[in-house]
Write a protein that holds these residues in place. Structure first.
Motif, PDB file in Angstrom:
ATOM      1  N   ASP B   3       0.821  -1.213   0.000  1.00 40.25           N
ATOM      2  CA  ASP B   3       0.000   0.000   0.000  1.00 40.25           C
ATOM      3  C   ASP B   3       0.856   1.265   0.000  1.00 40.25           C
ATOM      4  O   ASP B   3       2.078   1.223   0.180  1.00 40.25           O
ATOM      5  CB  ASP B   3      -1.015  -0.007   1.146  1.00 40.25           C
ATOM      6  N   GLU B   4       0.160   2.374  -0.218  1.00 42.73           N
ATOM      7  CA  GLU B   4       0.869   3.652  -0.374  1.00 42.73           C
ATOM      8  C   GLU B   4       1.359   4.201   0.964  1.00 42.73           C
ATOM      9  O   GLU B   4       2.052   5.217   0.998  1.00 42.73           O
ATOM     10  CB  GLU B   4      -0.040   4.659  -1.076  1.00 42.73           C
ATOM     11  N   TRP B   5       1.004   3.544   2.069  1.00 44.39           N
ATOM     12  CA  TRP B   5       1.338   4.076   3.402  1.00 44.39           C
ATOM     13  C   TRP B   5       2.589   3.457   3.998  1.00 44.39           C
ATOM     14  O   TRP B   5       3.169   4.012   4.941  1.00 44.39           O
ATOM     15  CB  TRP B   5       0.155   3.833   4.361  1.00 44.39           C
ATOM     16  N   GLU B   6       2.962   2.314   3.446  1.00 40.62           N
ATOM     17  CA  GLU B   6       3.985   1.496   4.079  1.00 40.62           C
ATOM     18  C   GLU B   6       5.307   2.232   4.318  1.00 40.62           C
ATOM     19  O   GLU B   6       5.922   2.087   5.376  1.00 40.62           O
ATOM     20  CB  GLU B   6       4.223   0.278   3.184  1.00 40.62           C
ATOM     21  N   ILE B   8       5.941   5.528   4.424  1.00 36.87           N
ATOM     22  CA  ILE B   8       5.901   6.915   4.909  1.00 36.87           C
ATOM     23  C   ILE B   8       6.434   6.956   6.345  1.00 36.87           C
ATOM     24  O   ILE B   8       5.965   6.212   7.215  1.00 36.87           O
ATOM     25  CB  ILE B   8       4.471   7.493   4.840  1.00 36.87           C
ATOM     26  N   TRP B  14       4.334  12.524   6.225  1.00 38.31           N
ATOM     27  CA  TRP B  14       2.874  12.434   6.419  1.00 38.31           C
ATOM     28  C   TRP B  14       2.203  13.738   5.974  1.00 38.31           C
ATOM     29  O   TRP B  14       1.139  13.723   5.357  1.00 38.31           O
ATOM     30  CB  TRP B  14       2.513  12.121   7.876  1.00 38.31           C
ATOM     31  N   LYS B  17       2.052  13.767   2.269  1.00 40.73           N
ATOM     32  CA  LYS B  17       0.994  12.863   1.791  1.00 40.73           C
ATOM     33  C   LYS B  17      -0.369  13.515   1.945  1.00 40.73           C
ATOM     34  O   LYS B  17      -1.218  13.444   1.034  1.00 40.73           O
ATOM     35  CB  LYS B  17       1.037  11.547   2.604  1.00 40.73           C
ATOM     36  N   ARG B  43      -9.249   7.225   0.580  1.00 46.55           N
ATOM     37  CA  ARG B  43      -7.809   7.335   0.886  1.00 46.55           C
ATOM     38  C   ARG B  43      -7.571   8.260   2.067  1.00 46.55           C
ATOM     39  O   ARG B  43      -6.637   8.063   2.841  1.00 46.55           O
ATOM     40  CB  ARG B  43      -7.053   7.816  -0.359  1.00 46.55           C
ATOM     41  N   ASP B  46      -8.146   6.130   4.947  1.00 48.15           N
ATOM     42  CA  ASP B  46      -6.972   5.258   5.103  1.00 48.15           C
ATOM     43  C   ASP B  46      -5.796   6.034   5.711  1.00 48.15           C
ATOM     44  O   ASP B  46      -5.006   5.483   6.489  1.00 48.15           O
ATOM     45  CB  ASP B  46      -6.554   4.668   3.749  1.00 48.15           C
ATOM     46  N   PHE B  47      -5.696   7.317   5.349  1.00 52.78           N
ATOM     47  CA  PHE B  47      -4.643   8.168   5.916  1.00 52.78           C
ATOM     48  C   PHE B  47      -4.790   8.194   7.441  1.00 52.78           C
ATOM     49  O   PHE B  47      -3.826   8.016   8.182  1.00 52.78           O
ATOM     50  CB  PHE B  47      -4.756   9.584   5.334  1.00 52.78           C
ATOM     51  N   ASN B  50      -3.715   4.964   8.979  1.00 54.61           N
ATOM     52  CA  ASN B  50      -2.311   4.573   8.827  1.00 54.61           C
ATOM     53  C   ASN B  50      -1.309   5.569   9.410  1.00 54.61           C
ATOM     54  O   ASN B  50      -0.169   5.201   9.706  1.00 54.61           O
ATOM     55  CB  ASN B  50      -1.980   4.343   7.351  1.00 54.61           C
ATOM     56  N   SER B  51      -1.706   6.822   9.524  1.00 51.08           N
ATOM     57  CA  SER B  51      -0.752   7.838   9.985  1.00 51.08           C
ATOM     58  C   SER B  51      -0.325   7.535  11.430  1.00 51.08           C
ATOM     59  O   SER B  51      -1.134   7.098  12.242  1.00 51.08           O
ATOM     60  CB  SER B  51      -1.412   9.222   9.904  1.00 51.08           C
TER      61      SER B  51
END
Lengths: 317, 168
Positions: B3-6, B8, B14, B17, B43, B46-47, B50-51
């Motif tokens: 995923d796009e968070w991995e 960061i 952050w 993003k 998203r 999801d931010f 995941n943040s």
């Protein structure tokens, strides 16, 4: 005397029947009517699903946005009621088409019944009727002829009705299709609002679980694990297990939301497919009547059955 | 899931993003289509999930992400409800049209079933019985004129019956 009269007449009747019979095959409209009833249920269920999801979403937004969202949910439900009423009219229409076909197929009974009524009237006004056998022959002949006449009249009436309705069928199918597309967006957006609320509510818990997961991944990524790493991995496992009391209710809340969303979405998608099949079946019926052949509305029946099954699953949730 | 968070790490990444997502949200809000709005909203959620770490700075970013996602979703809902409401009058009209089509089809069915002829035959039969009762109760001397009229009515009914038989 009546028997003598009937012999040449019978030849004429046979000729007439032969001409008529060739051009009056009536399709069975009953499955179309039944599928229209199912379609109406699917339209109702789709609206209920969207309305319920919008109301659920009102609980997921902040206080200052709640009143507006409640208003939109109410507006949606009030306006969807008109779609249900339109679907009611489709059911009445499909029933009327089925009535034409039924009347066309029961022409013989109709003629016999009218002959009986006229016979009764003749008795009342004192008209001398032919002998019973001759009357019966006349009635049978009339019934035989009218069975064909009724089929032809029904075929023409059905074709006229179907042709007259086709533009309205196309229009209502297009409009309901757009409504159902908009409904899909509403369900998606209402679901996302609720997912957002859950993410916000469980932010700390999710953060903790993700931190454990990141650390575990990092340790495994090293390749060779030291004794300290193994000890830490064991601790991470224990920490993860200790989250069970709040982790499971949290996962259940997400799973429940997801499950309901998926079925509701499928109901709307299936309803949209059923509306398209319904319009296509109507076009098919018109062609079948014009060309004097039967038609299968299997696609429509399958589409409405699928919608019905999904509605059943939704109710069971 | 890759995923796009991995990858960061740290507040700066952050923040970057979040700014990227806010830019996309702004574009999506201006578009007519819903797909991008829904995708960016997802998203942004999801931010939030995941943040990390969940310190004050990240929480502030989460709050912005939440507000933005909520605004986009609410805007989408209000617009789609308005769109549906905008078609209601036409659908009401179409419903009426189908009701009229159904009425016309029912009339055809009733004509094929010869319902009018049936009704005429029944009404005439009832009338005949009533006229017969009336005639029986009349006096041949004083009611002679009325008797003549009743007989005339019976004769008319007989003719009507013949017509119904022929026409149907």
């Amino acid at each position: 005397m009546h028997g003598k009269f009937l012999k040449p007449f019978a030849g004429l009747v046979a000729g007439l029947v032969a001409v008529l019979a060739g051009c009056a095959t009536l399709p069975d409209v009953a499955p179309y009517r039944d599928a229209t009833v199912q379609l109406r249920s699917a339209v109702l269920a789709s609206g209920n699903a969207v309305g319920a999801e919008l109301r659920n979403a009102t609980l997921a937004v902040e206080e200052k946005d709640r009143a507006n969202l409640e208003k939109s949910a109410k507006t949606f439900s009030e306006n969807w009621q008109v779609r249900v009423e339109s679907a009611d009219a489709l059911v009445v229409y499909a029933q009327a088409l089925a009535e034409i076909t039924k009347a066309g197929k029961e022409g013989g009974d109709t003629a016999r019944s009218l002959a009986a009524a006229l016979e009764q009237l003749a008795g009342g006004v004192g008209i001398a009727l032919p002998p019973a056998g001759a009357v019966a022959t006349l009635a049978d002949t009339a019934a035989f002829v009218y069975a064909q006449v009724a089929a032809v009249r029904a075929s023409r009436s059905l074709e006229d009705a179907l042709v007259a309705a086709q533009p309205a069928v196309n229009e209502i199918a297009a409009k309901l299709g757009k409504d159902l597309d908009a409904s899909l967006t509403l369900i998606d957006a209402a679901y996302e609002l609720q997912r957002l609320a859950l993410a916000d509510r469980y932010d700390k818990e999710i953060g903790f679980l993700k931190a454990l997961e990141r650390e575990r991944r990092k340790l495994y990524a090293q390749g060779q694990l030291s004794r300290e790493d193994e000890k830490r991995l064991k601790e991470i496992g224990e920490l993860f297990d200790s989250t069970k009391s709040w982790r499971e209710p949290m996962q259940a809340a997400f799973a429940q939301l997801e499950k309901r969303y998926e079925v509701e979405r499928e109901v709307v998608v299936a309803t949209k497919a059923a509306v398209a099949e319904w319009a296509a079946a109507h076009r098919g019926l018109a062609i079948a009547v014009r060309e004097g052949r039967t038609i299968s509305v299997e696609g429509l029946i399958q589409a409405t059955l699928e919608a019905r099954e999904l509605v059943r699953r939704l109710r069971a949730l | 899931m890759s995923d796009e968070w991995e990858d960061i790490e740290g507040h700066e990444q952050w923040q970057a993003k979040l700014e990227e997502l806010l830019g996309e949200a702004e574009s999506a809000a201006r578009e007519d289509g819903d797909a991008n709005r829904l995708a960016v909203s997802r998203r942004l959620t999801d931010f939030i999930m995941n943040s990390w770490p969940n310190d004050k700075a990240i929480k502030a970013m989460d709050e912005i992400a939440k507000r933005t996602a909520q605004d986009l979703l609410l805007q989408t809902i209000h617009e789609r409800v308005r769109e549906i409401a905008g078609r209601t009058a036409e659908l009401r009209q179409l419903g009426k049209e189908f009701q009229d089509l159904a009425d016309a089809a029912s009339t055809s069915a009733s004509a094929i079933r010869l319902e009018k002829a049936h009704r005429v035959a029944k009404t005439l039969t009832d009338s005949v019985h009533l006229l017969k009762d009336l005639r029986a109760s009349l006096d041949s001397g004083s009611d002679a004129s009325l008797i003549r009229n009743v007989d005339k009515a019976m004769d008319t009914i007989q003719k009507l019956r013949a017509m119904v038989e022929r026409e149907s």
